[in-house]
Design a protein around this motif. Structure first.
Motif, PDB file in Angstrom:
ATOM      1  N   GLU A   1       0.833  -1.212   0.000  1.00 23.88           N
ATOM      2  CA  GLU A   1       0.000   0.000   0.000  1.00 23.88           C
ATOM      3  C   GLU A   1       0.867   1.262   0.000  1.00 23.88           C
ATOM      4  O   GLU A   1       0.574   2.223  -0.724  1.00 23.88           O
ATOM      5  CB  GLU A   1      -0.942  -0.018   1.212  1.00 23.88           C
ATOM      6  CG  GLU A   1      -1.985  -1.125   1.126  1.00 23.88           C
ATOM      7  CD  GLU A   1      -3.184  -0.857   2.012  1.00 23.88           C
ATOM      8  OE1 GLU A   1      -3.815   0.214   1.840  1.00 23.88           O
ATOM      9  OE2 GLU A   1      -3.499  -1.711   2.847  1.00 23.88           O
ATOM     10  N   THR A   2       1.921   1.260   0.783  1.00 23.38           N
ATOM     11  CA  THR A   2       2.827   2.419   0.813  1.00 23.38           C
ATOM     12  C   THR A   2       3.453   2.624  -0.563  1.00 23.38           C
ATOM     13  O   THR A   2       3.520   3.757  -1.068  1.00 23.38           O
ATOM     14  CB  THR A   2       3.929   2.214   1.865  1.00 23.38           C
ATOM     15  OG1 THR A   2       3.329   2.114   3.153  1.00 23.38           O
ATOM     16  CG2 THR A   2       4.921   3.365   1.852  1.00 23.38           C
ATOM     17  N   PHE A   3       3.916   1.546  -1.181  1.00 25.13           N
ATOM     18  CA  PHE A   3       4.533   1.639  -2.495  1.00 25.13           C
ATOM     19  C   PHE A   3       3.560   2.200  -3.522  1.00 25.13           C
ATOM     20  O   PHE A   3       3.909   3.108  -4.308  1.00 25.13           O
ATOM     21  CB  PHE A   3       5.036   0.265  -2.949  1.00 25.13           C
ATOM     22  CG  PHE A   3       5.509   0.242  -4.375  1.00 25.13           C
ATOM     23  CD1 PHE A   3       6.760   0.732  -4.721  1.00 25.13           C
ATOM     24  CD2 PHE A   3       4.678  -0.232  -5.393  1.00 25.13           C
ATOM     25  CE1 PHE A   3       7.183   0.734  -6.041  1.00 25.13           C
ATOM     26  CE2 PHE A   3       5.095  -0.228  -6.711  1.00 25.13           C
ATOM     27  CZ  PHE A   3       6.355   0.251  -7.039  1.00 25.13           C
ATOM     28  N   LEU A   4       2.328   1.685  -3.538  1.00 18.72           N
ATOM     29  CA  LEU A   4       1.353   2.119  -4.550  1.00 18.72           C
ATOM     30  C   LEU A   4       0.926   3.575  -4.326  1.00 18.72           C
ATOM     31  O   LEU A   4       0.700   4.315  -5.287  1.00 18.72           O
ATOM     32  CB  LEU A   4       0.139   1.193  -4.539  1.00 18.72           C
ATOM     33  CG  LEU A   4       0.371  -0.218  -5.122  1.00 18.72           C
ATOM     34  CD1 LEU A   4      -0.896  -1.057  -5.021  1.00 18.72           C
ATOM     35  CD2 LEU A   4       0.839  -0.152  -6.571  1.00 18.72           C
ATOM     36  N   LYS A   5       0.829   3.982  -3.069  1.00 19.86           N
ATOM     37  CA  LYS A   5       0.476   5.377  -2.785  1.00 19.86           C
ATOM     38  C   LYS A   5       1.590   6.323  -3.249  1.00 19.86           C
ATOM     39  O   LYS A   5       1.319   7.375  -3.851  1.00 19.86           O
ATOM     40  CB  LYS A   5       0.208   5.570  -1.289  1.00 19.86           C
ATOM     41  CG  LYS A   5      -1.141   4.989  -0.847  1.00 19.86           C
ATOM     42  CD  LYS A   5      -1.314   5.074   0.659  1.00 19.86           C
ATOM     43  CE  LYS A   5      -2.655   4.466   1.087  1.00 19.86           C
ATOM     44  NZ  LYS A   5      -2.819   4.437   2.558  1.00 19.86           N
ATOM     45  N   ASP A   6       2.837   5.924  -2.961  1.00 16.97           N
ATOM     46  CA  ASP A   6       3.968   6.746  -3.413  1.00 16.97           C
ATOM     47  C   ASP A   6       4.030   6.777  -4.934  1.00 16.97           C
ATOM     48  O   ASP A   6       4.314   7.828  -5.532  1.00 16.97           O
ATOM     49  CB  ASP A   6       5.287   6.180  -2.858  1.00 16.97           C
ATOM     50  CG  ASP A   6       5.419   6.378  -1.351  1.00 16.97           C
ATOM     51  OD1 ASP A   6       4.656   7.191  -0.794  1.00 16.97           O
ATOM     52  OD2 ASP A   6       6.276   5.700  -0.740  1.00 16.97           O
ATOM     53  N   ARG A   7       3.780   5.659  -5.537  1.00 14.43           N
ATOM     54  CA  ARG A   7       3.791   5.565  -7.002  1.00 14.43           C
ATOM     55  C   ARG A   7       2.695   6.445  -7.603  1.00 14.43           C
ATOM     56  O   ARG A   7       2.902   7.112  -8.626  1.00 14.43           O
ATOM     57  CB  ARG A   7       3.600   4.091  -7.398  1.00 14.43           C
ATOM     58  CG  ARG A   7       3.381   3.831  -8.880  1.00 14.43           C
ATOM     59  CD  ARG A   7       4.650   3.910  -9.661  1.00 14.43           C
ATOM     60  NE  ARG A   7       4.419   3.559 -11.053  1.00 14.43           N
ATOM     61  CZ  ARG A   7       5.150   3.989 -12.052  1.00 14.43           C
ATOM     62  NH1 ARG A   7       6.162   4.800 -11.821  1.00 14.43           N
ATOM     63  NH2 ARG A   7       4.895   3.627 -13.282  1.00 14.43           N
TER      64      ARG A   7
END
Length: 406
Positions: free
Chosen positions: A270-276
């Motif tokens: 979730e953190t990765f996708l939000k940053d992306r």
């Protein structure tokens, strides 16, 4: 007086049993119902012949009696297999525990076994169909009648019938009073219910698979998943397939939960996708995910989450976000069957091991009847384990049938 041993079946375990029995002084007759021996061996390891594996544990072998196979493997180990083939002239190579002939040619392995059979003066009768067996060990065939002091049944399973595995050994064992646990395809692809697999065909991706039946977890495997036009394949699928086969036969609801990004925990994902998403502001949902998931997988997972691929990534609702994360980490697919025996590497099921000695592989019901290989209710995982079972069981059956001990 020299014992006469008849081995029925010229596959890996049958050849090993014949060579072992002849090596301790028995007269050996090998009955093969096709026109050549070792046909299935040529296909192992995609023609490279994964002889065995140095990473051995009880979990690598499956049976209705889980405690049965591994003590036999320990008595005739992978190291002994390597030494045996080295004596025959096969130098091996170690690929992270997976053992192959140095030439990576299954044909070389078969050839040295054939040469050893010739050297040991083992008689081979080709296209020989066993019609009837009497416990006095009078064997009736389409080529006449033969007498033996001991018989080894090594006829294989029903898997890959093009190589000669026709399941005839089950009939012979049953005629002598043995129980057969129904053979089912194993190490095989799974056919799934969902209609979108044609869109996904050809995808290869790292994944973790969790097999469930009626909501209970039966097995979990990770590795390279292959998506096909009918469902799922690849090594992790093969590893769980024997449990899917059995659960389906019992009429249970079988499903597989797939984690398409097992290297990331859900919070990390979730953190990765939000940053992306922040870094790709103004992009569509499909554009946002390029490079993260396989391009063919993106529109399918988005649709399952109720998201249109062309919508702005910034417009995803909380409900859609949660559903999309769920599809990535726990995609659900329902299994409606396996591929047939023709496409299975082995079978689960076979001669009930409760009726077979775990020391000698002699029948507990009929004296001087021995079993080896896939005919027994034992199957291994991918990686050389089914061949190791063939070598171990063949050697042990051949030793005791020939009148020696191991």
């Amino acid at each position: 007086m020299k014992k006469t041993v008849i081995v029925i079946g010229g596959g890996a375990s049958g050849m090993m049993a014949a060579i072992t029995a002849a090596g301790i002084g028995a007269k050996v007759i090998l009955l093969e119902h096709t026109d050549r021996i070792g046909k299935k061996l040529l296909a192992t390891g995609n023609g490279r012949c994964n002889l065995t594996n140095l990473r051995q544990s009880a979990s690598c072998y499956r049976s209705s009696q889980p405690e049965f196979p591994f003590p036999l493997i320990e008595r005739y180990s992978a190291e002994r297999t390597i030494a045996f083939f080295r004596e025959l002239g096969i130098l091996t190579k170690n690929k992270n525990g997976y053992i192959y002939p140095y030439s990576e040619q299954a044909s070389a392995v078969l050839e040295v076994l054939r040469m050893e059979i010739l050297h040991r003066k083992i008689d081979i009768l080709y296209e020989c169909e066993v019609q009837k067996m009497k416990p006095s060990w009078q064997i009736e065939t389409n080529q006449g009648s033969y007498h033996a002091d001991a018989v080894i049944l090594a006829t294989g399973s029903k898997a890959a019938p093009v190589t000669g595995s026709d399941g005839s050994g089950y009939r012979l064992a049953k005629s002598l009073g043995h129980s057969i646990i129904e053979p089912l395809p194993a190490l095989v692809a799974l056919r799934c219910k969902e209609k979108h697999y044609k869109q996904l065909a050809g995808i290869r991706t790292e994944a973790m698979l969790t097999l469930q039946a009626d909501g209970l977890t039966l097995a979990q495997e990770s590795g390279e998943l292959q998506l096909t036009e009918y469902g799922i394949s690849g090594i992790p699928t093969f590893q769980i397939s024997r449990y899917a086969s059995a659960a389906q036969k019992e009429g249970r609801e079988v499903r597989v939960l797939i984690d398409f990004m097992p290297q990331l925990s859900q919070p990390e994902l979730e953190t990765f996708l939000k940053d992306r998403r922040k870094a790709t502001e103004g992009k569509t949902c499909e554009e946002w995910l390029i490079g993260t998931l396989h391009k063919k997988l993106i529109p399918v997972l988005l649709k399952l989450a109720g998201i249109r691929a062309g919508d702005a990534a910034s417009s995803i609702t909380n409900r859609q976000w949660n559903e999309f994360i769920k599809q990535i980490k726990s995609y659900e697919t329902f299994v409606i069957g396996t591929n047939p025996y023709e496409q299975a590497q082995v079978c689960c099921g076979g001669v009930d091991t409760r009726e077979v000695s775990s020391t000698t592989l002699e029948s507990k019901l009929v004296k001087n009847l021995y079993f080896a290989g896939e005919l027994l209710d034992v199957d291994g995982i991918c990686g050389g384990y089914n061949l190791q079972w063939a070598w171990s069981s063949g050697c042990i059956a051949g030793t005791y049938a020939g009148g020696a001990s191991l």
